[in-house]
Design an enzyme around this catalytic site. Sequence first.
Site, PDB file in Angstrom:
ATOM      1  N   HIS A  85      32.671  45.682  28.566  1.00 24.95           N
ATOM      2  CA  HIS A  85      31.223  45.745  28.316  1.00 24.95           C
ATOM      3  C   HIS A  85      30.763  47.189  28.397  1.00 24.95           C
ATOM      4  O   HIS A  85      31.128  47.877  29.337  1.00 24.95           O
ATOM      5  CB  HIS A  85      30.470  44.902  29.346  1.00 24.95           C
ATOM      6  N   PRO A  86      30.008  47.649  27.462  1.00 24.83           N
ATOM      7  CA  PRO A  86      29.635  46.964  26.224  1.00 24.83           C
ATOM      8  C   PRO A  86      30.670  47.226  25.136  1.00 24.83           C
ATOM      9  O   PRO A  86      31.142  48.342  24.982  1.00 24.83           O
ATOM     10  CB  PRO A  86      28.297  47.600  25.858  1.00 24.83           C
TER      11      PRO A  86
END
Length: 100
Positions: A85-86
């Site tokens: 993430h991300p």
Amino acid sequence: GLKEAARSEKIRGIKVAALPAAASPRGRVMGETTGRLKAGVGAKTGTILGCALHCADAGEMINVVETAIRAGKDYTFLRDMIYTHPSMTEALNDLLSKIK
């Protein structure tokens, strides 16, 4: 009169999910929010039948999908994975969670 997902499931036994690229946190961070992700799976088997990724980093994302297909994994394998993430690839969690 049937929408695409309902029509596909009724006629061919396929479940279809779609997600706008703007739903991806990475897409928003990069300012790459145009596009769409779409996947089709066997309604009874969960087998990944196809995936169309029209978004940033699609070339890298499709490799993950292809690996799951070649390994004989169903869509829940990708849906339940933990992704960085991300990243654009984490959008597969959201896309495949739409399949009921």
